[in-house]
Design a protein around this motif. Sequence first.
Motif, PDB file in Angstrom:
ATOM      1  N   GLY A 190       9.123 -17.820 -46.767  1.00 11.04           N
ATOM      2  CA  GLY A 190       9.338 -19.265 -46.752  1.00 11.04           C
ATOM      3  C   GLY A 190       8.023 -20.016 -46.776  1.00 11.04           C
ATOM      4  N   MET A 191       8.133 -21.289 -46.912  1.00 13.40           N
ATOM      5  CA  MET A 191       6.970 -22.157 -46.891  1.00 13.40           C
ATOM      6  C   MET A 191       7.007 -22.974 -45.605  1.00 13.40           C
ATOM      7  N   PRO A 192       5.892 -23.072 -44.894  1.00  7.49           N
ATOM      8  CA  PRO A 192       5.882 -23.867 -43.663  1.00  7.49           C
ATOM      9  C   PRO A 192       6.221 -25.321 -43.967  1.00  7.49           C
ATOM     10  N   SER A 193       6.946 -25.937 -43.059  1.00  7.34           N
ATOM     11  CA  SER A 193       7.189 -27.370 -43.184  1.00  7.34           C
ATOM     12  C   SER A 193       6.150 -28.084 -42.327  1.00  7.34           C
ATOM     13  N   LEU A 240       8.570 -27.536 -31.695  1.00  8.25           N
ATOM     14  CA  LEU A 240       9.803 -26.836 -32.079  1.00  8.25           C
ATOM     15  C   LEU A 240      10.149 -25.749 -31.075  1.00  8.25           C
ATOM     16  N   PHE A 241       9.187 -24.959 -30.690  1.00  2.32           N
ATOM     17  CA  PHE A 241       9.439 -23.913 -29.704  1.00  2.32           C
ATOM     18  C   PHE A 241       9.811 -24.538 -28.361  1.00  2.32           C
ATOM     19  N   ASP A 242       9.092 -25.581 -27.975  1.00  6.73           N
ATOM     20  CA  ASP A 242       9.417 -26.285 -26.729  1.00  6.73           C
ATOM     21  C   ASP A 242      10.821 -26.880 -26.786  1.00  6.73           C
ATOM     22  N   PRO A 260       2.699  -5.986 -37.964  1.00  5.90           N
ATOM     23  CA  PRO A 260       2.429  -7.371 -38.381  1.00  5.90           C
ATOM     24  C   PRO A 260       3.706  -8.055 -38.879  1.00  5.90           C
ATOM     25  N   TRP A 261       3.782  -9.370 -38.697  1.00  2.79           N
ATOM     26  CA  TRP A 261       4.939 -10.134 -39.154  1.00  2.79           C
ATOM     27  C   TRP A 261       4.496 -11.491 -39.662  1.00  2.79           C
ATOM     28  N   ARG A 262       5.354 -12.140 -40.457  1.00  6.59           N
ATOM     29  CA  ARG A 262       5.065 -13.463 -41.010  1.00  6.59           C
ATOM     30  C   ARG A 262       6.010 -14.538 -40.517  1.00  6.59           C
ATOM     31  N   VAL A 263       7.260 -14.138 -40.219  1.00  4.18           N
ATOM     32  CA  VAL A 263       8.280 -15.101 -39.812  1.00  4.18           C
ATOM     33  C   VAL A 263       9.014 -14.543 -38.606  1.00  4.18           C
ATOM     34  N   VAL A 264       9.282 -15.398 -37.626  1.00  5.62           N
ATOM     35  CA  VAL A 264      10.135 -15.016 -36.501  1.00  5.62           C
ATOM     36  C   VAL A 264      11.372 -15.897 -36.560  1.00  5.62           C
ATOM     37  N   PHE A 265      12.524 -15.268 -36.433  1.00  2.00           N
ATOM     38  CA  PHE A 265      13.798 -15.972 -36.399  1.00  2.00           C
ATOM     39  C   PHE A 265      14.248 -16.029 -34.949  1.00  2.00           C
ATOM     40  N   ALA A 266      14.745 -17.179 -34.512  1.00  2.33           N
ATOM     41  CA  ALA A 266      15.151 -17.363 -33.121  1.00  2.33           C
ATOM     42  C   ALA A 266      16.580 -17.884 -33.056  1.00  2.33           C
ATOM     43  N   ALA A 267      17.284 -17.456 -32.011  1.00  2.70           N
ATOM     44  CA  ALA A 267      18.644 -17.930 -31.747  1.00  2.70           C
ATOM     45  C   ALA A 267      18.906 -17.847 -30.256  1.00  2.70           C
ATOM     46  N   LEU A 293      10.215 -19.643 -37.757  1.00  2.00           N
ATOM     47  CA  LEU A 293       8.858 -20.136 -37.502  1.00  2.00           C
ATOM     48  C   LEU A 293       7.845 -19.166 -38.090  1.00  2.00           C
ATOM     49  N   ASP A 294       6.736 -19.702 -38.588  1.00  2.00           N
ATOM     50  CA  ASP A 294       5.657 -18.834 -39.052  1.00  2.00           C
ATOM     51  C   ASP A 294       4.798 -18.424 -37.855  1.00  2.00           C
ATOM     52  N   THR A 295       3.729 -17.709 -38.099  1.00  2.00           N
ATOM     53  CA  THR A 295       2.899 -17.191 -37.010  1.00  2.00           C
ATOM     54  C   THR A 295       2.184 -18.284 -36.223  1.00  2.00           C
ATOM     55  N   GLU A 296       2.133 -19.489 -36.776  1.00  2.00           N
ATOM     56  CA  GLU A 296       1.538 -20.626 -36.077  1.00  2.00           C
ATOM     57  C   GLU A 296       2.591 -21.465 -35.369  1.00  2.00           C
ATOM     58  N   GLY A 297       3.866 -21.085 -35.521  1.00  2.00           N
ATOM     59  CA  GLY A 297       4.945 -21.825 -34.890  1.00  2.00           C
ATOM     60  C   GLY A 297       5.492 -22.967 -35.722  1.00  2.00           C
ATOM     61  N   ARG A 298       5.061 -23.073 -36.977  1.00  2.00           N
ATOM     62  CA  ARG A 298       5.564 -24.119 -37.859  1.00  2.00           C
ATOM     63  C   ARG A 298       6.914 -23.698 -38.431  1.00  2.00           C
TER      64      ARG A 298
END
Length: 164
Positions: free
Chosen positions: A25-28, A35-37, A110-117, A154-159
């Motif tokens: 994906g592309m960061p928004s 977002l995490f908060d 290593p990872w690029r995207v984390v999915f949360a639920a 979210l990407d590795t920076e949390g975006r």
Amino acid sequence: MLGTRVRRPLICINNKSEGSGDARGMPSSSSSSSLFDQLLQAAAAQPEPQRLLFVFAEAELPGDADAAQRARFEAGQGGALTPVACVEKSLPELSTFAALVAESRRVSLPWRVVFAAGLSGANGLPPSPERIDSALEAMVEGVRSGAFGGYLALDTEGRAVRFG
């Protein structure tokens, strides 16, 4: 789908479960910590105890990719998402996105995207280990198959990451 994906072992952190969607994906432009908060705040506001579920995924280029697909991949787009780790956490176990990333870097590939639920408990009790395992397995399969639209990505920076 871009073709055959290599299956590698899935690392499940703090979990007994074991376990590829499409395209990086592309960061928004959304703020990382907010977002995490917001996820933590939404979980804390629920009437029942919550567990937060995370699936970490890496983007890979399938072996049968054509030249255009390779060029897109090298430019940071496209590819296939492959889950590399998953974890479930209670709210007290989560402080910041940076702490979650640091923990994942210590124990995961290593990872690029984390999915949360979120997963809600019932009758004042947190979800059972069986429900957690089942939900994590469903998330992992959703990422593998590209059916991850209902998860926060979210990407590795949390975006926030958008796909398409």
